[in-house]
Design a protein around this motif. Structure first.
Motif, PDB file in Angstrom:
ATOM      1  N   LEU A   1      28.518  45.949  38.021  1.00 52.27           N
ATOM      2  CA  LEU A   1      28.181  46.547  39.310  1.00 52.27           C
ATOM      3  C   LEU A   1      29.295  47.504  39.740  1.00 52.27           C
ATOM      4  CD1 LEU A   1      26.267  46.727  41.725  1.00 52.27           C
ATOM      5  CD2 LEU A   1      27.443  44.755  42.702  1.00 52.27           C
ATOM      6  N   GLU A   2      30.536  47.079  39.588  1.00 55.21           N
ATOM      7  CA  GLU A   2      31.669  47.952  39.931  1.00 55.21           C
ATOM      8  C   GLU A   2      31.653  49.216  39.077  1.00 55.21           C
ATOM      9  OE1 GLU A   2      35.395  45.846  39.752  1.00 55.21           O
ATOM     10  OE2 GLU A   2      34.653  44.276  41.096  1.00 55.21           O
ATOM     11  N   GLU A   3      31.365  49.055  37.779  1.00 48.49           N
ATOM     12  CA  GLU A   3      31.320  50.217  36.875  1.00 48.49           C
ATOM     13  C   GLU A   3      30.223  51.191  37.267  1.00 48.49           C
ATOM     14  OE1 GLU A   3      31.492  49.710  32.584  1.00 48.49           O
ATOM     15  OE2 GLU A   3      32.369  47.731  32.902  1.00 48.49           O
TER      16      GLU A   3
ATOM     17  N   GLY B   1      20.085  41.508  39.411  1.00 49.27           N
ATOM     18  CA  GLY B   1      21.197  42.355  39.817  1.00 49.27           C
ATOM     19  C   GLY B   1      22.207  42.387  38.685  1.00 49.27           C
ATOM     20  N   LEU B   2      23.185  43.254  38.808  1.00 47.81           N
ATOM     21  CA  LEU B   2      24.195  43.376  37.763  1.00 47.81           C
ATOM     22  C   LEU B   2      25.347  42.413  38.002  1.00 47.81           C
ATOM     23  CD1 LEU B   2      24.364  47.256  37.454  1.00 47.81           C
ATOM     24  CD2 LEU B   2      23.340  45.658  35.828  1.00 47.81           C
TER      25      LEU B   2
ATOM     26  N   PHE C   1      29.487  53.025  29.943  1.00 42.55           N
ATOM     27  CA  PHE C   1      28.551  52.009  30.431  1.00 42.55           C
ATOM     28  C   PHE C   1      27.396  52.005  29.437  1.00 42.55           C
ATOM     29  CE2 PHE C   1      25.144  50.228  32.975  1.00 42.55           C
ATOM     30  CZ  PHE C   1      25.788  49.287  33.744  1.00 42.55           C
ATOM     31  N   SER C   2      27.660  51.442  28.261  1.00 42.84           N
ATOM     32  CA  SER C   2      26.682  51.544  27.178  1.00 42.84           C
ATOM     33  C   SER C   2      25.676  50.401  27.217  1.00 42.84           C
ATOM     34  CB  SER C   2      27.392  51.555  25.826  1.00 42.84           C
ATOM     35  OG  SER C   2      27.913  50.284  25.545  1.00 42.84           O
ATOM     36  N   LEU C   3      24.580  50.626  26.528  1.00 37.84           N
ATOM     37  CA  LEU C   3      23.583  49.557  26.413  1.00 37.84           C
ATOM     38  C   LEU C   3      24.166  48.358  25.679  1.00 37.84           C
ATOM     39  CD1 LEU C   3      20.316  51.584  25.722  1.00 37.84           C
ATOM     40  CD2 LEU C   3      21.183  50.683  27.875  1.00 37.84           C
TER      41      LEU C   3
ATOM     42  N   ASP D   1      22.999  45.421  45.098  1.00 42.11           N
ATOM     43  CA  ASP D   1      23.313  44.512  43.995  1.00 42.11           C
ATOM     44  C   ASP D   1      23.186  45.183  42.632  1.00 42.11           C
ATOM     45  OD1 ASP D   1      20.569  44.759  43.816  1.00 42.11           O
ATOM     46  OD2 ASP D   1      20.145  42.613  43.982  1.00 42.11           O
ATOM     47  N   GLY D   2      22.840  46.477  42.636  1.00 39.64           N
ATOM     48  CA  GLY D   2      22.700  47.221  41.389  1.00 39.64           C
ATOM     49  C   GLY D   2      21.391  46.981  40.670  1.00 39.64           C
TER      50      GLY D   2
END
Length: 158
Positions: A127-129, A121-122, A41-43, A84-85
């Motif tokens: 969001l799943e990750e 939100g993501l 989950f990188s920038l 919602d992340g």
């Protein structure tokens, strides 16, 4: 619990010859980026969506000094995400090479859209990750109340 080890360098110490508070913040920031990278989950993933993290607060409690030339271990635990992340809460602990607890930090932040400059939100796939990442035992879903628990609001200079 995720851990990253650093060596305290000359540039990390202050006039008192111990680890400067800004170095603690830098080590924790580096640990978060490494955690996300190590969990795919990188920038760089966020750049595709024009999203970047923003920190609201970092509450750091210092217990013992740390000195140049010694390793320091920084841990990271995810304490919360909003549904919602958008919001996140992390906790860091810092230890010297003998396992002495040097400091603790609780921080809260969110994701900002770099085009609109508003919190966001993501996207569903991110969001799943992020929800699949390892979490602290006391992880919780953050509510609006959790993001405002300190009651600080901006004030105009008059």
């Amino acid at each position: 619990m995720y851990k990253k080890v650093f060596e305290i360098r000359w540039s990390d110490v202050d006039a008192n010859r111990h680890l400067a508070n800004s170095a603690y913040v830098n080590f924790m920031s580096h640990t978060r980026v490494s955690f996300f990278d190590d969990h795919d989950f990188s920038l760089a993933d966020l750049v595709k969506f024009d999203i970047s993290p923003v920190i609201f607060y970092e509450h750091i409690y210092y217990f013992k000094e740390a000195f140049m030339g010694t390793p320091i271990t920084v841990s990271l635990e995810i304490k919360g995400f909003s549904d919602d992340g958008m919001f996140f809460k992390f906790e860091h602990d810092l230890y010297d090479h003998k396992g002495n607890h040097l400091a603790n930090c609780e921080l809260m932040g969110a994701w900002i859209n770099l085009k609109t400059r508003k919190l966001t939100g993501l996207p569903e796939n991110l969001l799943e990750e992020i929800m699949s990442l390892p979490k602290a035992e006391d992880f919780k879903i953050l509510t609006k109340e959790d993001t405002r628990k300190h009651g600080k609001m901006p004030k105009n200079l008059s």
